[in-house]
Design an enzyme around this catalytic site. Structure first.
Site, mmCIF file in Angstrom:
data_model
loop_
_atom_site.group_PDB
_atom_site.id
_atom_site.type_symbol
_atom_site.label_atom_id
_atom_site.label_comp_id
_atom_site.label_asym_id
_atom_site.label_seq_id
_atom_site.Cartn_x
_atom_site.Cartn_y
_atom_site.Cartn_z
ATOM 1 N N LYS A 93 80.718 -17.184 5.242
ATOM 2 C CA LYS A 93 81.455 -18.120 6.116
ATOM 3 C C LYS A 93 81.396 -17.610 7.542
ATOM 4 O O LYS A 93 81.148 -16.429 7.789
ATOM 5 C CB LYS A 93 82.916 -18.242 5.689
ATOM 6 C CG LYS A 93 83.713 -16.914 5.631
ATOM 7 C CD LYS A 93 84.314 -16.440 6.928
ATOM 8 C CE LYS A 93 85.044 -15.103 6.785
ATOM 9 N NZ LYS A 93 85.378 -14.441 8.052
ATOM 10 N N ASP A 122 90.940 -13.688 2.430
ATOM 11 C CA ASP A 122 89.852 -14.670 2.556
ATOM 12 C C ASP A 122 89.327 -15.148 1.206
ATOM 13 O O ASP A 122 88.483 -16.047 1.159
ATOM 14 C CB ASP A 122 88.655 -14.041 3.297
ATOM 15 C CG ASP A 122 88.862 -14.017 4.801
ATOM 16 O OD1 ASP A 122 89.851 -14.621 5.277
ATOM 17 O OD2 ASP A 122 88.041 -13.400 5.487
HETATM 18 O O1 C5P Z 1 93.543 -9.408 2.976
HETATM 19 P P1 C5P Z 1 92.504 -8.403 3.284
HETATM 20 O O2 C5P Z 1 92.347 -7.355 2.207
HETATM 21 O O3 C5P Z 1 91.179 -8.979 3.682
HETATM 22 O O4 C5P Z 1 93.019 -7.638 4.569
HETATM 23 C C1 C5P Z 1 92.480 -6.426 5.007
HETATM 24 C C2 C5P Z 1 93.358 -5.879 6.109
HETATM 25 O O5 C5P Z 1 93.229 -6.689 7.282
HETATM 26 C C3 C5P Z 1 94.832 -5.872 5.800
HETATM 27 O O6 C5P Z 1 95.203 -4.717 5.111
HETATM 28 C C4 C5P Z 1 95.446 -5.934 7.183
HETATM 29 O O7 C5P Z 1 95.385 -4.665 7.792
HETATM 30 C C5 C5P Z 1 94.468 -6.820 7.936
HETATM 31 N N1 C5P Z 1 94.878 -8.234 7.943
HETATM 32 C C6 C5P Z 1 95.958 -8.627 8.710
HETATM 33 N N2 C5P Z 1 96.336 -9.947 8.707
HETATM 34 C C7 C5P Z 1 95.662 -10.862 7.990
HETATM 35 C C8 C5P Z 1 94.552 -10.478 7.204
HETATM 36 C C9 C5P Z 1 94.185 -9.156 7.204
HETATM 37 O O8 C5P Z 1 96.582 -7.807 9.393
HETATM 38 N N3 C5P Z 1 96.053 -12.136 8.048
#
Ligand code: C5P
Length: 294
Positions: free
Chosen positions: A13, A138
């Site tokens: 994406k 995501d």
């Molecule tokens: O959800 P995901 O594992 O992809 O997120 C990885 C990191 O990115 C989270 O631990 C956080 O530090 C950051 N993040 C965030 N806000 C979001 C998505 C991700 O701060 N909406």
């Protein structure tokens, strides 16, 4: 129980709009994003036969143990379905990693879909959405195709009809050969107070524009709050954006938390010509052209 082998494509994406609204008490950031699927795909092969679950991968640098998102997806799936972990998944990587293209998130979503299919659909889609949200912000986006608005921390997905503005358009994606850590990018936002407090409603307004205008107008909507920290630390990414524009892009933007940059072109031929120009200047980059179906 159906026990056939299947192979599924796992697309990536770009974030046409990634508007961060503020930090949250749970450590995540509230955001609204306009996500567009890109048909550059990894591939997952499922075989339900082996008695002990195993993951293999074409990329030697990617761990295949419990730290791999596909492995985590499998563990969650078997527990939720009340099944013993079995079968195998082979992951063929083509999408660059830590690239802001959602490759790993897509792989996790496709792992849930594929396992559910080969083991006779024990889980309804609503349950797959819950598991996907546990795996990463995501991941739910990749459970179904088409563009979407992603809200909350990214896990609340509102599907959108295809954008008429993007019909026939193509992207040139470029990856610099280094990745950017998503937690780093979000943490570094603290130093950019303007970037962390976006105006709510921007992503939906962009979606409305893109439902019925030209590609050039759609390109004016490109926006990513995470560019503030990323371009500050990696100025080469701004150089790539200018190079894409010099090569005829209608617009260019970093995707997700980087490090990929994409240029928007009116046709696949324009994107292919731009790719030649870009590669002649920056031979160190991974590049790929993709026609948009969005
Ligand atoms: O959800 P995901 O594992 O992809 O997120 C990885 C990191 O990115 C989270 O631990 C956080 O530090 C950051 N993040 C965030 N806000 C979001 C998505 C991700 O701060 N909406």
């Amino acid at each position: 129980m159906s026990v056939e082998r299947i192979t599924l494509e796992s697309p990536c994406k770009v974030n046409w709009v990634l508007n961060i609204l503020g930090s949250r008490p749970d450590g995540f950031h509230e955001l609204e994003s306009l996500m567009v699927p890109v048909p550059i795909c990894d591939r997952l092969q499922f075989d339900p036969d082996p008695r002990e679950f195993a993951l293999t991968c074409s990329h030697p640098g990617l761990p295949v143990d419990g730290s791999n998102l596909v492995h985590k997806a499998a563990t969650l799936f078997f527990a939720a379905a009340g099944l013993e972990a079995r079968g195998s998944i082979h992951l063929e990587k083509r999408i660059p990693m830590a690239a802001g293209l959602g490759g790993g998130s897509g792989n996790a979503a496709v792992a849930l879909l594929g396992l559910n299919q080969v083991f006779g659909k024990p889980l309804p889609m609503a349950r797959l959405y819950e598991l996907a949200a546990q795996l990463g912000s995501d991941v739910p986006f990749f459970l179904e195709s088409g563009p979407a608005l992603a809200l909350g921390r990214g896990e609340k997905v509102e599907r959108l009809p295809s954008f008429s503005a993007l019909r026939g358009c193509a992207l040139l994606l470029v990856h610099p050969g280094f990745g950017i850590s998503t937690p780093w990018a979000y943490q570094a936002l603290k130093r950019f107070p303007n970037a962390i407090h976006g105006t709510p409603g921007r992503a939906a307004a962009s979606a409305a524009v893109m439902a019925g205008s030209s590609a050039a107008r759609a390109a004016e909507e490109l926006f990513n709050s995470l560019e503030a920290p990323a371009l500050d630390k990696y100025p080469i990414l701004s150089v790539y954006q200018r190079a894409l524009q010099d090569a005829g892009a209608l617009g260019a933007l970093m995707s997700g938390s980087g490090s990929s940059t994409f240029g928007v072109f009116g046709s696949i031929d324009d994107a292919a010509r731009a790719r030649q120009r870009f590669v002649s200047r920056f031979s160190e980059c991974w590049t790929e052209v993709a026609r948009l179906s969005a």
